[in-house]
Design an enzyme around this catalytic site. Sequence first.
Site, mmCIF file in Angstrom:
data_model
loop_
_atom_site.group_PDB
_atom_site.id
_atom_site.type_symbol
_atom_site.label_atom_id
_atom_site.label_comp_id
_atom_site.label_asym_id
_atom_site.label_seq_id
_atom_site.Cartn_x
_atom_site.Cartn_y
_atom_site.Cartn_z
ATOM 1 N N ASN A 459 -17.691 -55.771 -1.782
ATOM 2 C CA ASN A 459 -16.645 -55.629 -1.139
ATOM 3 C C ASN A 459 -15.386 -55.269 -1.121
ATOM 4 O OD1 ASN A 459 -18.472 -56.360 0.819
ATOM 5 N ND2 ASN A 459 -18.462 -58.920 0.774
ATOM 6 N N TYR A 460 -15.387 -55.861 -2.720
ATOM 7 C CA TYR A 460 -13.878 -55.106 -3.050
ATOM 8 C C TYR A 460 -13.330 -54.138 -3.683
ATOM 9 C CZ TYR A 460 -11.846 -59.788 -2.609
ATOM 10 O OH TYR A 460 -10.702 -61.546 -1.664
ATOM 11 N N LEU A 461 -14.529 -53.659 -4.941
ATOM 12 C CA LEU A 461 -14.244 -52.840 -5.507
ATOM 13 C C LEU A 461 -14.467 -51.559 -5.664
ATOM 14 C CD1 LEU A 461 -15.723 -55.497 -8.365
ATOM 15 C CD2 LEU A 461 -12.842 -54.892 -7.939
#
Length: 502
Positions: A459-461
Amino acid sequence: MLDHEYTTKDIFRKNFFKDWRKEMTSEEKAKITDLKKCNFTEMSEYFKGLSEARKAMTKEQKLKIKEENERLLQEYGFCIMDNHRERIANFRIEPPGLFRGRGDHPKMGMLKRRIRPQDIIINCSKNSKHPEPPPGTKWKEVRHDNKVTWLVSWTENIQGSIKYIMLNPIHMTCLTINMCPPLVFLLKKCVDRIRAQYREDWKSKEMRVRQRAVAIYFIDKLALRAGNEKEEGETADTVGCCSLRVEHIKLYPENEGQEYVVEFDFLGKDSIRYYNKVPVEKRVFKNLQLFMENKEPDDDLFDRLNTSVLNKHLQELMDGLSAKVFRTYNASITLQQQLKELTNEDENIPAKILSYNRANRAVAILCNHQRAPPKTFEKSMQNLQAKIDAKRDQLANAKRDLKAAKADAKGLRDDKSKKTVETKRKAVQRIEEQLMKLEVQATDREENKQIALGTSKLNYLDPRISVAWCKKWGIPIEKIYNKTQREKFAWAIDMAEKDFEF
DNA sequence: CAGCTAACTTAGTATGTATGCT
DNA sequence: AGCATACATACTAAGTTAGCTG
């Protein structure tokens, strides 16, 4: 729910019984007055039976159900947006049930109402075909708002918040990245300036500025969330940066050989505990002492600060900057640095993958992405250990065999014994490799016990960081992303070069 | 500027399914 | 084949952010 521990909790039982009584007829109300005297086992057994039956179904029956699900997905799981057929993330309405918040939630056990057509707002284009309500019912409203992305909404009865049916989150594409660089990249460019600014602000004569500056320092250094205020008694008692209370930190002028140590201990989002002991700069430490002066444990640490003020300030420092951008930024930079630091050129692929996983874990630790240890964890660990022991025995035997073969071959010079020795040598080598792989697997699993890896990874990177690492070290991409993930990140796999730097 | 709230965005858990190993 | 484990995904709670209102 009877199998769950929370049905034994007072609040759960109280809330449930209160809501249940609201649903009773007057006779039932007169008769059913004490939850303790109610016996639900018959119902419980019935549902357990159903789930057993489902498990025991034949292959054909299971296939039939799968096909039916697929049909429903095709019929209801998509919508047309800008002439594209897009997958809807959650096309099924949330069914009624007993509310179970996470952590110590004051509303656990309350009845989550069934959603009816008259609760539903449909949002679609004018002239478009939308699902009809069941016969004899009406939607609450059908509107045509093209400024929002949701397709359906309703108001939920536990917190009174609005729930939505939306599309799958649209991931960054090659196009959007080129057209509008994500905020993380913009922050990277000016993070030094922003850091210099808040360090300067630690010395401000205004208390609110100092508090703001220390808060940003925490958000930046520790990847804390912003921390909105929450209404007391409505939700579990959790905090983020701005809502930290005096009781959540302890100051140690000296601790285990380090100066100016701050100990954090609080429940964050999802009631996940955040515990950390970190040395901070002297100025920060002195400021914290100041903020805590003459306060009670349950007073706000940053009494002159809230998320709104904080974000407004951040917005002035950089267009679009808000507290959560720091989390993403620090996650990305940490992954990149850790990959560089942990990868050992001389190691084989399994060892490099272990390094990759460790770099991802460093990010998960930074962001405090935790999970409950899997229920089968201990057992699976034991199984793996047994496998390793067996493999060690096998290796010892193979080595003994090799030695014997060598001894046999010593006097002789014939091809046959040479060949035998060679075969045995290869066998030893193969077993050594297998053993190593198992050992790496065990280390990896142990380190993964309480870490929720998927969260940050997916989700973040920016996937280009990982893709670049693979390209640099010649790691096949399928070692780090499965098929679905490769599809999702296809653009990154195409784009990233081995020297890509976030 | 406080308080409210709509609209996303992030996150952990449960569960069914695919995969890999013996 | 049969099992254990890893993986995928559905589900939905719980955050953040920004804009409005008075």
